[in-house]
Design a protein around this motif. Structure first.
Motif, mmCIF file in Angstrom:
data_model
loop_
_atom_site.group_PDB
_atom_site.id
_atom_site.type_symbol
_atom_site.label_atom_id
_atom_site.label_comp_id
_atom_site.label_asym_id
_atom_site.label_seq_id
_atom_site.Cartn_x
_atom_site.Cartn_y
_atom_site.Cartn_z
ATOM 1 N N LEU A 25 0.847 -1.189 0.000
ATOM 2 C CA LEU A 25 0.000 0.000 0.000
ATOM 3 C C LEU A 25 0.876 1.230 0.000
ATOM 4 O O LEU A 25 1.873 1.296 0.728
ATOM 5 C CB LEU A 25 -0.910 -0.017 1.236
ATOM 6 C CG LEU A 25 -1.848 1.170 1.436
ATOM 7 C CD1 LEU A 25 -2.867 1.272 0.310
ATOM 8 C CD2 LEU A 25 -2.550 1.054 2.784
ATOM 9 N N ASP A 26 0.547 2.211 -0.848
ATOM 10 C CA ASP A 26 1.222 3.501 -0.816
ATOM 11 C C ASP A 26 0.182 4.588 -0.610
ATOM 12 O O ASP A 26 -0.870 4.585 -1.252
ATOM 13 C CB ASP A 26 1.969 3.766 -2.128
ATOM 14 C CG ASP A 26 3.202 2.896 -2.229
ATOM 15 O OD1 ASP A 26 4.126 3.135 -1.425
ATOM 16 O OD2 ASP A 26 3.204 1.965 -3.077
ATOM 17 N N LEU A 27 0.471 5.491 0.320
ATOM 18 C CA LEU A 27 -0.439 6.608 0.577
ATOM 19 C C LEU A 27 0.345 7.898 0.409
ATOM 20 O O LEU A 27 1.426 8.049 0.975
ATOM 21 C CB LEU A 27 -1.002 6.536 1.988
ATOM 22 C CG LEU A 27 -1.872 5.332 2.331
ATOM 23 C CD1 LEU A 27 -2.223 5.348 3.811
ATOM 24 C CD2 LEU A 27 -3.129 5.326 1.480
ATOM 25 N N ASP A 28 -0.210 8.825 -0.380
ATOM 26 C CA ASP A 28 0.434 10.121 -0.537
ATOM 27 C C ASP A 28 -0.196 11.121 0.414
ATOM 28 O O ASP A 28 -1.311 10.931 0.896
ATOM 29 C CB ASP A 28 0.261 10.616 -1.980
ATOM 30 C CG ASP A 28 0.912 9.673 -2.962
ATOM 31 O OD1 ASP A 28 1.964 9.096 -2.590
ATOM 32 O OD2 ASP A 28 0.346 9.480 -4.057
ATOM 33 N N SER A 29 0.521 12.214 0.630
ATOM 34 C CA SER A 29 0.011 13.280 1.483
ATOM 35 C C SER A 29 -1.307 13.796 0.941
ATOM 36 O O SER A 29 -1.480 13.953 -0.266
ATOM 37 C CB SER A 29 0.991 14.448 1.513
ATOM 38 O OG SER A 29 2.029 14.157 2.384
ATOM 39 N N GLY A 30 -2.262 14.049 1.829
ATOM 40 C CA GLY A 30 -3.519 14.640 1.430
ATOM 41 C C GLY A 30 -4.494 13.660 0.833
ATOM 42 O O GLY A 30 -5.500 14.064 0.262
ATOM 43 N N GLN A 31 -4.203 12.373 0.930
ATOM 44 C CA GLN A 31 -5.149 11.385 0.412
ATOM 45 C C GLN A 31 -6.191 11.033 1.458
ATOM 46 O O GLN A 31 -5.913 11.049 2.661
ATOM 47 C CB GLN A 31 -4.399 10.109 0.020
ATOM 48 C CG GLN A 31 -4.073 10.070 -1.462
ATOM 49 C CD GLN A 31 -3.716 8.662 -1.909
ATOM 50 O OE1 GLN A 31 -3.269 7.830 -1.129
ATOM 51 N NE2 GLN A 31 -3.907 8.422 -3.197
ATOM 52 N N HIS A 32 -7.392 10.763 1.020
ATOM 53 C CA HIS A 32 -8.450 10.294 1.895
ATOM 54 C C HIS A 32 -8.832 8.902 1.395
ATOM 55 O O HIS A 32 -9.396 8.753 0.322
ATOM 56 C CB HIS A 32 -9.653 11.254 1.817
ATOM 57 C CG HIS A 32 -10.770 10.862 2.731
ATOM 58 N ND1 HIS A 32 -11.888 11.638 2.907
ATOM 59 C CD2 HIS A 32 -10.941 9.800 3.530
ATOM 60 C CE1 HIS A 32 -12.706 11.047 3.751
ATOM 61 N NE2 HIS A 32 -12.141 9.927 4.141
ATOM 62 N N VAL A 33 -8.488 7.893 2.182
ATOM 63 C CA VAL A 33 -8.660 6.509 1.756
ATOM 64 C C VAL A 33 -9.666 5.832 2.671
ATOM 65 O O VAL A 33 -9.604 5.991 3.894
ATOM 66 C CB VAL A 33 -7.317 5.753 1.806
ATOM 67 C CG1 VAL A 33 -7.501 4.302 1.400
ATOM 68 C CG2 VAL A 33 -6.303 6.441 0.927
ATOM 69 N N ALA A 34 -10.589 5.099 2.108
ATOM 70 C CA ALA A 34 -11.512 4.293 2.889
ATOM 71 C C ALA A 34 -11.147 2.833 2.722
ATOM 72 O O ALA A 34 -10.809 2.394 1.621
ATOM 73 C CB ALA A 34 -12.949 4.530 2.448
ATOM 74 N N ILE A 35 -11.179 2.113 3.816
ATOM 75 C CA ILE A 35 -10.932 0.675 3.756
ATOM 76 C C ILE A 35 -12.215 -0.010 4.194
ATOM 77 O O ILE A 35 -12.707 0.229 5.311
ATOM 78 C CB ILE A 35 -9.746 0.270 4.645
ATOM 79 C CG1 ILE A 35 -8.469 0.934 4.124
ATOM 80 C CG2 ILE A 35 -9.598 -1.246 4.672
ATOM 81 C CD1 ILE A 35 -7.268 0.713 5.001
ATOM 82 N N VAL A 36 -12.774 -0.834 3.314
ATOM 83 C CA VAL A 36 -14.027 -1.503 3.633
ATOM 84 C C VAL A 36 -13.812 -3.002 3.629
ATOM 85 O O VAL A 36 -12.870 -3.516 3.014
ATOM 86 C CB VAL A 36 -15.152 -1.136 2.626
ATOM 87 C CG1 VAL A 36 -15.510 0.337 2.738
ATOM 88 C CG2 VAL A 36 -14.733 -1.488 1.215
ATOM 89 N N GLY A 37 -14.665 -3.681 4.348
ATOM 90 C CA GLY A 37 -14.556 -5.133 4.390
ATOM 91 C C GLY A 37 -15.400 -5.667 5.515
ATOM 92 O O GLY A 37 -15.730 -4.937 6.451
ATOM 93 N N PRO A 38 -15.803 -6.926 5.424
ATOM 94 C CA PRO A 38 -16.629 -7.522 6.472
ATOM 95 C C PRO A 38 -15.837 -7.721 7.764
ATOM 96 O O PRO A 38 -14.617 -7.609 7.769
ATOM 97 C CB PRO A 38 -17.041 -8.870 5.858
ATOM 98 C CG PRO A 38 -15.981 -9.181 4.858
ATOM 99 C CD PRO A 38 -15.473 -7.869 4.345
#
Lengths: 224, 410
Positions: A25-38
């Protein structure tokens, strides 16, 4: 800025549980990431690894180029306090302490003097629109207000990464919308936000949605 | 380029503030928690204070009067009760006074007259006069009188000159003088005992030993022997005033000095050694009550440990939060340890105050001087701190074991 390579978490058995299997996983500054899963898919484990609350059994986790997965616990605790902010579903406010004290506690373990802590807490409460409830006890605040105090607490150290675990899970839709608007505003100021959620509405607010299944992370739909 | 890692730290002043907040945020619970410690420390201070206060009273009485007083009583020969002759030789006072350590010594006795008629006027005129019953009539050596330390308000005491000549002189206690209507001595008033007249040469209005003599008419022993014969029942006794610390020695030497041939004719009362007496009291009180105090202190410690442990479990969410905010295990442990120590100190302070108050009020109600050893009162709050510290060890350890992941999952 944040990069995970081959992160795996295995809880020793018998039988051994593979909570995460080789996550990249790579995340850049200012990113809004949602992680979904059961439930049981490994969402929480991923959040704990990202938040340095849990150590991966394999893989490399870098924050700003530092491999934090191999650092000694005391260093990880220091990074957790200074670079990462947490927002929990259950708020986790101290019931007998005022709103500003609940925010100021985030700087307690950084050796910031009391006067400066108070000023920073006031500024953070200002940012979430609660300057008028500075001296209120959590028990007198509404659910939405409590979560905004918790967000102010997560913000006060100006972290690089904010981790939100079902941030609107205990809120009605109006309050939830207000909290999500607040997160949007923060994201536009350059904060990286990772939200774990069941809620499709919450996930839809993110630029990027990742799905996790049996410990395997995959890109879901991109919202652009 | 990696950022230098900033390690978490907790300033001592912040640690103290957090612990104080923990104590203050639940005042009712904190008060109940410290109750055992308050009782334990309070009991300790009160017991030690009361013991030393009571001990102080014993000390004071002994050093002023009793420690310097030896009484020699004539018991005659127990085997032959018919032998009524006085065991004291004529020069008894002289013999004893020769001993090193004796300040004053003299024989005295109640003159053997059953219910003496004592009046202020000749008996012919006195029948209808002042009520004089209740007064007593004593014979005393000048040395015995001196040893009693009377405070002479007018006139003087009789001396060896009067005694050697068997003068008919008398000294009155203030109460006796008042009953007999003797107010001024410049006209040389007389009192009449069974018709014999004695010139009053002195009146005393206070006397340190044998205060019953305030109601008495006292004449020289030689005069009493001539007029009424030797003492019979009770027999004569000798009052010896010694220098401080000499009483035990004089008590051993006096019978031999008086009657080297028959020292067994005397019974000696010397002051008890104040150290043993104090030891007895300390022993009785201390062992039992200090045990009780120790038990309540242990209960206090268990109380603090219990409450702190409950607080740790109750606040596991807060602990997890603090860990997620950068608190290290040692910071969490230090916070709970400081909290329990603060509780213990608070209990110690309150207990000490209550203990001191108890000692002072008991002393006041008995008109005693409160005696508190600073070495028992001052460290008492610290004992409370130590109790709190010990009680907090296990809960603090438990708190530091809490994993943030577990605690935050609620």
């Amino acid at each position: 800025m944040i990069s995970l390579r081959g992160i795996a978490v295995t809880y020793p058995g018998p039988p051994p549980v593979h909570a995460l299997r080789s996550v990249d996983l790579d995340l850049d500054s200012g990113q809004h990431v949602a992680i979904v899963g059961p439930s049981g898919s490994g969402k929480s484990t991923l959040l704990n690894v990202l938040g340095l609350l849990d150590r991966p059994t394999a893989g490399v986790y870098q924050i700003d180029g530092t491999d934090v997965s191999r650092l000694p616990e005391s260093d990880r605790t220091g990074i957790r306090g200074s670079r990462i902010g947490f927002v929990f579903q259950a708020f986790h406010l101290m019931p007998y302490r005022t709103a500003w004290e609940n925010v100021a506690v985030a700087q307690l373990y950084r050796g910031v003097p009391a006067r400066a802590r108070r000023a920073a807490a006031a500024a953070a409460l200002d940012l979430v629109g609660l300057s008028h409830r500075r001296d209120a006890l959590p028990t007198t605040l509404s659910g939405g207000e409590r979560q905004r105090v918790a967000i102010a607490r997560a913000l006060v150290n100006r972290p690089a990464l904010m981790l939100c675990d079902e941030p609107t899970g205990n809120l009605d839709s109006a309050n939830a919308a207000a909290v999500l608007d607040l997160l949007d505003g923060l994201r536009s100021e350059g904060l990286t936000i990772v939200v774990i959620t069941h809620d499709a509405v919450v996930a839809a607010r993110a630029q990027r949605t990742l799905a996790i299944h049996d410990g395997v992370l995959s890109e879901a739909v991109s919202h652009g | 380029m990696a950022d230098p890692v900033v390690r978490s730290r907790l300033r001592a002043v912040d640690l103290f503030a957090e612990a104080t907040a923990g104590v203050v945020q639940r005042p009712g619970r904190s008060a109940l928690t410290v109750l055992g410690t308050v009782l334990g420390i309070g009991a300790f201070v009160a017991i030690l204070g009361l013991t030393s206060t009571a001990g102080g009273q014993i000390d004071r009485r002994f050093t002023t009067l009793s420690a310097t007083e030896v009484t020699v009583t004539d018991v005659g020969v127990p085997a032959s009760p018919d032998d009524t002759a006085s065991s004291f030789p004529a020069n008894a006072a002289e013999r004893v006074r020769a001993l090193n350590g004796v300040v004053n010594a003299g024989v005295w006795w109640p003159v053997p007259v059953r219910q003496p008629r004592i009046t202020a006027a000749p008996p012919a005129a006195a029948d209808s006069l002042a009520q004089t019953s209740g007064l007593s009539f004593h014979a005393a050596d000048p040395g015995a009188l001196e040893a009693m330390h009377p405070v002479v308000t007018s006139g003087r005491l009789f001396d060896d000159f009067h005694a050697s000549r068997g003068e008919h002189v008398a000294v009155l206690g203030a109460a006796a003088a008042a009953r007999l209507g003797v107010t001024r001595l410049d006209a040389a008033p007389a009192v009449f005992v069974e018709g014999l007249s004695y010139t009053v040469i002195g009146v005393f209005d206070d006397i340190q030993r044998h205060p019953e003599l305030l109601l008495s008419v006292i004449v020289p022993t030689s005069t009493a022997l001539t007029d009424y014969g030797p003492p019979l029942d009770p027999r004569a006794s000798m009052l010896i005033e010694t220098r401080v610390g000499a009483a035990d020695l004089i008590a051993k030497q006096a019978p031999l000095a008086l009657r080297p041939d028959a020292p067994g004719r005397f019974k000696i009362s010397a002051p008890a050694d104040p150290r043993t007496l104090r030891g007895d009291i300390a022993g009785d009180l201390n062992v039992l009550f200090l045990l009780l105090a120790a038990i309540s202190l242990v209960i206090g410690a268990v109380g603090i440990a219990n409450t702190t442990l409950v607080a740790v479990l109750e606040r596991s969410g807060e602990i997890g939060l603090r860990r997620s905010l950068g608190a290290r295990r040692r910071h969490v442990a230090a916070q709970f340890l400081t909290e329990s120590t603060a509780l213990g100190t608070l209990g110690g302070l309150m207990g000490t105050s209550i203990g001191v108050a108890v000692v002072v009020s008991v002393a006041l109600s008995h008109q005693w001087t409160a005696v508190l050893n600073p070495w028992t009162a001052l460290p008492a709050p610290l004992v409370g701190s130590a109790v709190g510290l010990l009680a907090g060890l296990y809960p603090a350890l438990r708190a530091s074991w809490i994993e943030p992941v577990e605690a935050l999952r609620r």
